[in-house]
Design an enzyme around this catalytic site. Structure first.
Site, PDB file in Angstrom:
ATOM      1  N   CYS A   2      32.682  34.486  36.905  1.00 25.67           N
ATOM      2  CA  CYS A   2      31.280  34.795  36.664  1.00 25.67           C
ATOM      3  C   CYS A   2      30.843  35.849  37.669  1.00 25.67           C
ATOM      4  O   CYS A   2      31.562  36.147  38.621  1.00 25.67           O
ATOM      5  CB  CYS A   2      30.413  33.560  36.891  1.00 25.67           C
ATOM      6  SG  CYS A   2      30.799  32.211  35.776  1.00 25.67           S
ATOM      7  N   ASN A 100      29.886  31.201  41.436  1.00 29.19           N
ATOM      8  CA  ASN A 100      31.048  31.781  40.774  1.00 29.19           C
ATOM      9  C   ASN A 100      32.270  31.054  41.286  1.00 29.19           C
ATOM     10  O   ASN A 100      32.422  30.886  42.494  1.00 29.19           O
ATOM     11  CB  ASN A 100      31.144  33.281  41.118  1.00 29.19           C
ATOM     12  CG  ASN A 100      32.462  33.887  40.674  1.00 29.19           C
ATOM     13  OD1 ASN A 100      33.018  33.506  39.648  1.00 29.19           O
ATOM     14  ND2 ASN A 100      32.968  34.828  41.441  1.00 29.19           N
ATOM     15  N   GLY A 101      33.118  30.604  40.363  1.00 24.35           N
ATOM     16  CA  GLY A 101      34.332  29.906  40.778  1.00 24.35           C
ATOM     17  C   GLY A 101      34.557  28.691  39.912  1.00 24.35           C
ATOM     18  O   GLY A 101      34.015  28.600  38.807  1.00 24.35           O
ATOM     19  N   TYR A 255      42.818  42.605  38.645  1.00 19.46           N
ATOM     20  CA  TYR A 255      42.191  42.686  37.326  1.00 19.46           C
ATOM     21  C   TYR A 255      40.668  42.582  37.320  1.00 19.46           C
ATOM     22  O   TYR A 255      39.993  43.352  36.643  1.00 19.46           O
ATOM     23  CB  TYR A 255      42.756  41.573  36.429  1.00 19.46           C
ATOM     24  CG  TYR A 255      42.022  41.473  35.110  1.00 19.46           C
ATOM     25  CD1 TYR A 255      42.165  42.457  34.133  1.00 19.46           C
ATOM     26  CD2 TYR A 255      41.163  40.414  34.843  1.00 19.46           C
ATOM     27  CE1 TYR A 255      41.475  42.387  32.929  1.00 19.46           C
ATOM     28  CE2 TYR A 255      40.462  40.340  33.638  1.00 19.46           C
ATOM     29  CZ  TYR A 255      40.634  41.328  32.690  1.00 19.46           C
ATOM     30  OH  TYR A 255      39.948  41.267  31.517  1.00 19.46           O
ATOM     31  N   ASP A 361      50.104  47.882  32.457  1.00 19.83           N
ATOM     32  CA  ASP A 361      48.925  47.028  32.300  1.00 19.83           C
ATOM     33  C   ASP A 361      48.787  46.208  33.580  1.00 19.83           C
ATOM     34  O   ASP A 361      49.731  46.105  34.367  1.00 19.83           O
ATOM     35  CB  ASP A 361      49.088  46.111  31.079  1.00 19.83           C
ATOM     36  CG  ASP A 361      47.741  45.585  30.571  1.00 19.83           C
ATOM     37  OD1 ASP A 361      46.700  45.895  31.177  1.00 19.83           O
ATOM     38  OD2 ASP A 361      47.736  44.860  29.564  1.00 19.83           O
ATOM     39  N   ASP A 362      47.608  45.587  33.763  1.00 18.22           N
ATOM     40  CA  ASP A 362      47.426  44.819  34.996  1.00 18.22           C
ATOM     41  C   ASP A 362      48.294  43.573  35.020  1.00 18.22           C
ATOM     42  O   ASP A 362      48.805  43.184  36.055  1.00 18.22           O
ATOM     43  CB  ASP A 362      45.946  44.444  35.179  1.00 18.22           C
ATOM     44  CG  ASP A 362      45.375  43.748  33.974  1.00 18.22           C
ATOM     45  OD1 ASP A 362      45.539  42.534  33.856  1.00 18.22           O
ATOM     46  OD2 ASP A 362      44.777  44.440  33.131  1.00 18.22           O
TER      47      ASP A 362
HETATM   48  P1  AMP Z   1      47.938  38.782  27.248  1.00 13.05           P
HETATM   49  O1  AMP Z   1      47.638  39.698  26.099  1.00 13.05           O
HETATM   50  O2  AMP Z   1      47.603  37.343  26.935  1.00 13.05           O
HETATM   51  O3  AMP Z   1      49.294  38.946  27.835  1.00 13.05           O
HETATM   52  O4  AMP Z   1      46.896  39.115  28.414  1.00 13.05           O
HETATM   53  C1  AMP Z   1      47.014  40.255  29.158  1.00 13.05           C
HETATM   54  C2  AMP Z   1      45.843  41.156  28.917  1.00 13.05           C
HETATM   55  O5  AMP Z   1      44.618  40.449  29.051  1.00 13.05           O
HETATM   56  C3  AMP Z   1      45.819  42.265  29.915  1.00 13.05           C
HETATM   57  O6  AMP Z   1      45.581  43.459  29.195  1.00 13.05           O
HETATM   58  C4  AMP Z   1      44.679  41.968  30.858  1.00 13.05           C
HETATM   59  O7  AMP Z   1      43.916  43.132  31.091  1.00 13.05           O
HETATM   60  C5  AMP Z   1      43.847  40.930  30.157  1.00 13.05           C
HETATM   61  N1  AMP Z   1      43.591  39.754  31.003  1.00 13.05           N
HETATM   62  C6  AMP Z   1      44.398  39.183  31.908  1.00 13.05           C
HETATM   63  N2  AMP Z   1      43.828  38.079  32.432  1.00 13.05           N
HETATM   64  C7  AMP Z   1      42.640  37.945  31.836  1.00 13.05           C
HETATM   65  C8  AMP Z   1      41.590  36.991  31.951  1.00 13.05           C
HETATM   66  N3  AMP Z   1      41.686  35.931  32.759  1.00 13.05           N
HETATM   67  N4  AMP Z   1      40.492  37.168  31.181  1.00 13.05           N
HETATM   68  C9  AMP Z   1      40.416  38.203  30.320  1.00 13.05           C
HETATM   69  N5  AMP Z   1      41.370  39.135  30.179  1.00 13.05           N
HETATM   70  C10 AMP Z   1      42.481  39.015  30.913  1.00 13.05           C
END
Ligand code: AMP
Length: 477
Positions: A2, A100-101, A255, A361-362
């Site tokens: 949040c 937040n948390g 991220y 990607d992150d």
């Molecule tokens: P996935 O498609 O399930 O492998 O998730 C990875 C993607 O979701 C990456 O492109 C991240 O930018 C994004 N992501 C990773 N963690 C989260 C999170 N907790 N909430 C929303 N997006 C996320």
């Protein structure tokens, strides 16, 4: 996860609260709320984006020189407006709080609050647990002559009872404006101030971008376990109430936080550049020689920039993003998540065709985004596709507020790296090495629990199962 914001000044603050919250909308899009204190609390909250919830609200509807704002990303509790923040209580003082948390020992706290303090909570949101635990501790003080030490003692007791990650901001009517963090300092919270024609305005916020936006100077990040209390005379009181070894959430840098935020004196953009450079070294060691580096927009630009600079390979924008599609990660079924990824990201064929493409990607959580992108890039004519994750393999659920608490959904929790490679069908898959990540943060003790399973607050297997079950039962799954 949040976003929280609190402002206490000499003029009405609602306009600034609404503006400041837009700078942290990325931290939560499920619900939004604002409370201000004049003679009474004025509270507005609702489901959805700020623009939706506050579209027809003017600052005059929320009078008061002190106020709190919140944007919610539901990880615990249902996505019901009752669970939106801020929340208010009226005993032993008029009080309002945002946080937040994630609270980890929610069942036990709920029971204690009922059995020992006769409080029956009407929401399943954990901010209620923090607020009522704190209120119950304040109740034991001399309410006619409450001192800053009393407040800090109540915070210390709250930190003792409430296990988990929390950064909280609290208005205590006619007493003051308080912020505190959990003993490990897992979630960010920064204090800022500005001098106005009418006096000083103090701000607490999740991220320093709020301060930039409001024209405030950054004073400090709260230390783990620290509480800062500003009394009605605007005197500042500080105490480290209950402190453990710091464990700041490293995923904030990877991220969650905005690139332009500074957290613990580190600019998020620079952190991501450094992570990209580390990936480059691993890329070379694996003998990968891409023709171009592309990012998965929007969070991965700086990883890609660091990677491309260090490899001496051009960075290109190889994926176009439709910014008007909701977050695929949060969609309830795999089918919808895949459809949303397809609608959201489109390869720019003229850029990737014929090239060996390193796409960064992150993180890889379920593998949905990465798998689809590999397919899409191949269809667009890429000669080879290397998928790079700026985070190490996520193998364990997060119980501190990042929405990845269901183990069976986390691909690296149950697949080997070879199996992930096979599933993604990329020519190579490369993750950040945990040692490289730890090395970057050797001067800032961080929480790496999603990579290592070592939870700073300690979490039993039963509790992990219970948290996972809560999540499964909540509306998204
Ligand atoms: P996935 O498609 O399930 O492998 O998730 C990875 C993607 O979701 C990456 O492109 C991240 O930018 C994004 N992501 C990773 N963690 C989260 C999170 N907790 N909430 C929303 N997006 C996320």
């Amino acid at each position: 996860m949040c976003g929280i914001l609190g402002i206490c000044g000499q003029e009405d603050v609602a306009g600034e609260l609404l503006q400041g919250l837009t700078a942290i909308q990325h931290r939560g899009q499920d619900a939004a709320g604002v409370v201000t204190l004049d003679k009474l609390f004025s509270l507005r909250k609702g489901l959805g984006l700020l623009s939706h919830v506050f579209g027809d609200v003017t600052p005059a509807d929320l009078p008061g020189r002190c106020g709190l704002g919140h944007v919610r990303y539901a990880t615990i509790g249902s996505n019901d407006v009752l669970d939106a923040q801020p929340i208010v209580a009226n005993y032993p003082f008029g009080m309002a709080m945002v946080h937040n948390g994630n609270v980890v020992n929610f069942t036990e706290l709920r029971r204690t609050l009922y059995d020992e303090h006769h409080r029956l909570l009407e929401t399943s949101n954990d901010v209620a647990l923090i607020l009522y635990t704190f209120a119950s501790e304040l109740e034991t003080k001399n309410l006619k002559a409450l001192t800053p030490d009393d407040i800090f003692d109540a915070v210390t007791a709250t930190q003792h009872h409430v296990l988990g990650a929390y950064s909280a901001i609290c208005i205590i009517a006619n007493v003051g404006f308080l912020a505190f963090s959990d003993p490990f300092g897992i979630r960010p919270i920064v204090m800022g101030r500005k001098y106005t024609a009418h006096g000083i305005e103090y701000v607490y916020a999740s991220e320093s971008v709020c301060l930039d936006f409001l024209g405030c100077e950054r004073v400090c990040d709260l230390a783990p376990g620290e509480a800062i209390f500003i009394d009605t005379q605007q005197r500042i009181h500080r105490r480290i109430c209950r402190q453990e070894q710091q464990a700041f959430c490293v995923f904030e840098y990877i991220y969650f936080a905005r690139e332009d935020s500074i957290i613990h004196d580190r600019l998020v953009a620079h952190e991501r550049l450094a992570l990209g450079r580390r990936l480059a070294a691993r890329c070379r060691a694996r003998g990968l020689q891409p023709d171009i580096v592309i990012d998965v927009p929007s969070s991965s630009y700086f990883f890609a920039a660091g990677l491309s600079e260090a490899l001496g390979v051009p960075y290109r924008r190889g994926l176009a993003k439709n910014n008007h599609i909701g977050r695929s990660f949060l969609a309830p079924t795999q089918e919808t998540r895949e459809l949303l990824v397809r609608q959201k990201l489109n390869p720019i064929a003229g850029v990737v065709a014929g090239a060996k493409v390193a796409v960064v990607d992150d993180s890889i959580v379920r593998g949905t985004t990465s798998k689809y992108l590999v397919t899409l890039l191949r269809q667009a004519g890429a000669a080879e596709v290397y998928f790079l994750s700026a985070a190490p393999p996520i193998r364990f659920p997060c119980v501190y507020g990042i929405d990845m608490s269901v183990r069976r959904e986390i691909i690296a929790a149950h697949c080997s790296l070879d199996q992930i490679h096979e599933y993604l069908a990329a020519d190579a898959v490369l993750f950040q090495e945990l040692d490289d990540l730890k090395d970057l943060y050797k001067d800032l003790p961080c929480c790496f629990a999603c990579f290592t399973g070592v939870y700073p607050t300690g979490v039993s297997a039963e509790l992990l199962a219970q948290i996972e079950q809560e999540r499964v039962c909540s509306m998204r799954l």
